[in-house]
Enzyme design. Structure first.
Site, short mmCIF file in Angstrom:
data_model
loop_
_atom_site.label_atom_id
_atom_site.label_comp_id
_atom_site.label_asym_id
_atom_site.label_seq_id
_atom_site.Cartn_x
_atom_site.Cartn_y
_atom_site.Cartn_z
N ASP A 1 -2.62 10.49 3.66
CA ASP A 1 -4.04 10.16 3.76
C ASP A 1 -4.75 11.21 4.60
O ASP A 1 -4.64 11.23 5.83
CB ASP A 1 -4.23 8.78 4.38
CG ASP A 1 -5.70 8.38 4.46
OD1 ASP A 1 -6.52 8.98 3.75
OD2 ASP A 1 -6.01 7.45 5.23
N GLU B 1 -9.52 3.84 2.20
CA GLU B 1 -9.07 3.89 0.81
C GLU B 1 -7.99 2.88 0.49
O GLU B 1 -7.83 2.46 -0.66
CB GLU B 1 -8.57 5.30 0.49
CG GLU B 1 -7.12 5.61 0.85
CD GLU B 1 -6.81 5.52 2.34
OE1 GLU B 1 -5.65 5.23 2.69
OE2 GLU B 1 -7.73 5.72 3.16
N LYS C 1 -10.03 13.08 8.22
CA LYS C 1 -9.54 12.70 9.54
C LYS C 1 -9.46 13.94 10.44
O LYS C 1 -9.24 15.05 9.95
CB LYS C 1 -8.12 12.11 9.43
CG LYS C 1 -8.00 10.79 8.71
CD LYS C 1 -6.52 10.39 8.62
CE LYS C 1 -6.32 9.09 7.88
NZ LYS C 1 -6.79 7.92 8.64
N ASP D 1 1.61 6.37 5.82
CA ASP D 1 0.60 5.50 5.23
C ASP D 1 1.10 4.80 3.97
O ASP D 1 0.38 4.01 3.38
CB ASP D 1 -0.68 6.29 4.92
CG ASP D 1 -1.94 5.45 5.08
OD1 ASP D 1 -1.87 4.42 5.79
OD2 ASP D 1 -2.98 5.80 4.51
N LYS E 1 0.84 -1.20 0.00
CA LYS E 1 0.00 0.00 0.00
C LYS E 1 0.87 1.25 0.00
O LYS E 1 1.64 1.48 0.93
CB LYS E 1 -0.92 0.00 1.23
CG LYS E 1 -1.73 1.27 1.41
CD LYS E 1 -2.48 1.26 2.74
CE LYS E 1 -3.11 2.62 3.04
NZ LYS E 1 -3.75 2.65 4.37
N ARG F 1 -7.62 -0.28 1.14
CA ARG F 1 -8.11 -1.56 0.63
C ARG F 1 -8.59 -1.45 -0.81
O ARG F 1 -8.57 -2.42 -1.56
CB ARG F 1 -9.22 -2.08 1.54
CG ARG F 1 -10.49 -1.27 1.56
CD ARG F 1 -11.36 -1.55 2.78
NE ARG F 1 -10.72 -1.09 4.01
CZ ARG F 1 -11.23 -1.27 5.22
NH1 ARG F 1 -12.38 -1.92 5.37
NH2 ARG F 1 -10.61 -0.82 6.28
N ASP G 1 -12.18 7.16 4.01
CA ASP G 1 -10.95 6.93 4.77
C ASP G 1 -10.56 5.46 4.79
O ASP G 1 -9.53 5.10 5.34
CB ASP G 1 -11.13 7.45 6.20
CG ASP G 1 -9.81 7.62 6.93
OD1 ASP G 1 -8.76 7.68 6.25
OD2 ASP G 1 -9.81 7.68 8.17
#
Length: 460
Positions: free
Chosen positions: A233, A312, A240, A251, A228, A314, A310
């Site tokens: 993010d 995202e 967030k 991230d 990933k 996956r 949020d």
């Protein structure tokens, strides 16, 4: 020597006595009276992580006593010697008494000396260690260098490491090892059928991309790594809170772990056909950001309703995993800083992993323990799959309020069917505080254990 922090046995060195609370009295009795008295005055007794610089008669450094603690498990961290490079004056040292695990002690030395100096210059000191007998110095250096390079990536803020910077780092690694490299960028993702990677990253000024490189004999066992690569993010339109955004440069920690493992594999020339896939995006906010309630197509043909922007990671992993699965590889390994639920369940130091392959799970647990790269298996509990149901699409990208790491793993599992085995690591990629061999900041988790596992399977 293969590493600037390692030395050979023929170089002059100062001794380090690694002692427990039980062995220290005997070792102390063999030291000169001056050193014994100095250690006693300092209150040194072998407590875990304590040290004492011992003088000779001229006031120079005779050697170092370092405590390994008592018989309790906390005192027996095999990375404890990783504290030493930050404690000792510049010189060359040797373990005068054997470490409980010389290989891990050497690796901890190399990893514990790490500091991130890109933006704040600090004085470097060459605290070198004579390679203990029986330690594969080349392999230890290979592992340490891969981890250090990926720590740097995690620590670098997104202002200097966006999706394009992740691509540049991956390209540099691929070229160094002679791998074949490609990248699909921007609207080309739609043309090539990676709609979810495009949707997540399209709001950023830096276009999203799918990084793809291959290395090794095409007829060898096929190992595919997926990481990933969310450079930052914000949470998207489901933004967030500020406190949750502070560390979001990490991230892309899954991409960093993937690159570290790939570096180890290629550096060791393991007889595998390696493929690395990194969907690299920034989950930003603008007028064209994807929205809660949107229904996205995927490469697999599964439609996904967006319950939360949020969640995202996956989404981009799903498109990459679908591509990986099309080759029916022997093993797919994915690394992702995927859920806060994993940290609630197991904390930051113990990433969960998920697989349906019991043999693979046992090997992962065994190697994680052996190389001090701890992980814990959590179940792919298929009854929870109902939490991903959608009234309007094949599935939702979020589950219920409980079991969030499990439902995220179940979401990813829907996109892998043909691979012989698949394991998902939900990592944290960060040390909240400094521990031996693990300085505060970006961290590589689960890559070292997978390297050990692959070496055992394919290099022996």
């Amino acid at each position: 020597m293969p590493h600037p922090l390692l030395a050979s046995a023929n170089e002059s060195s100062k001794p380090i006595w690694l002692v427990t609370e039980q062995t220290w009295p005997d070792i102390a009795g063999q030291l000169p009276q001056l050193a014994q008295g100095f250690a006693k005055a300092q209150g040194f007794a072998g407590k875990a992580g304590s040290h004492c610089l011992l003088p000779d008669a001229d006031g120079n450094l005779l050697g170092v006593a370092f405590g390994l603690g008592g018989s309790d498990a906390k005192s027996n961290d095999p990375f404890l010697p990783g504290k030493l490079p930050t404690l000792l004056p510049e010189d060359i040292y040797r373990f005068e008494t054997e470490a409980p695990n010389p290989t891990l002690a050497t690796l901890a030395w190399l990893l514990g000396a790490y500091s991130f100096n890109r933006y704040r210059k600090r004085g470097e000191k060459a605290v070198r260690l004579v390679v203990p007998n029986g330690v594969d110095a080349e392999d230890a250096a290979r592992i340490a260098d891969a981890v250090v390079a990926s720590r740097d990536l995690v620590n670098t803020p997104t202002s200097d490491l966006g999706p394009d910077g992740i691509e540049a780092a991956a390209r540099q690694l691929a070229e160094r090892h002679g791998a074949a490299f490609t990248s699909i960028v921007g609207d080309d993702l739609l043309e090539r059928n990676f709609p979810m990677i495009h949707a997540v990253g399209r709001a950023s000024i830096t276009p999203p991309r799918l990084i793809d490189f291959t290395w090794g004999d095409a007829s060898a066992p096929r190992i595919t790594l997926v990481g990933k690569g969310v450079a930052f993010d914000t949470g998207g339109l489901d933004i967030k809170p500020a406190s949750s955004m502070l560390l979001m440069r990490k991230d892309m920690g899954g991409a960093a772990a993937t690159l570290a493992l790939a570096d180890m594999i290629m550096g060791a020339k393991l007889p595998v056909r390696l493929r690395v896939l990194i969907p690299a995006v920034e989950n930003a906010i603008s007028s064209n950001a994807f929205r809660p309630g949107d229904i996205l197509p995927s490469r697999k043909g599964i439609s996904v309703e967006i319950g939360n922007t949020d969640a995202e990671g996956r989404l981009i992993l799903a498109d990459a995993l679908a591509l990986a699965d099309e080759e029916s590889p022997d093993l797919i390994v994915d690394f992702a800083t995927l859920t806060g639920a994993a940290r609630v369940a197991l904390g930051p130091e113990l990433p969960p992993f998920y697989t349906d392959d019991d043999t693979l799970a046992a090997d992962i647990a065994r190697h994680g323990s052996a190389v001090n790269d701890p992980v814990w298996r959590l179940p792919l509990w298929y009854p929870y799959q109902a939490q991903l149901d959608s009234k309007f699409a094949d599935m939702n990208n979020t589950g219920g309020p409980m079991g969030g790491s499990i439902t995220a793993a179940l979401f990813l599992r829907r996109f892998v069917e043909a691979a012989k085995a698949h394991v998902h690591f939900d990592i944290f990629a960060w040390n909240n505080s400094t521990r031996p061999g693990r300085p505060e900041g970006g961290e590589v988790q689960a890559a070292r254990l997978m390297y050990a596992l692959l070496r055992e399977r394919y290099a022996s």
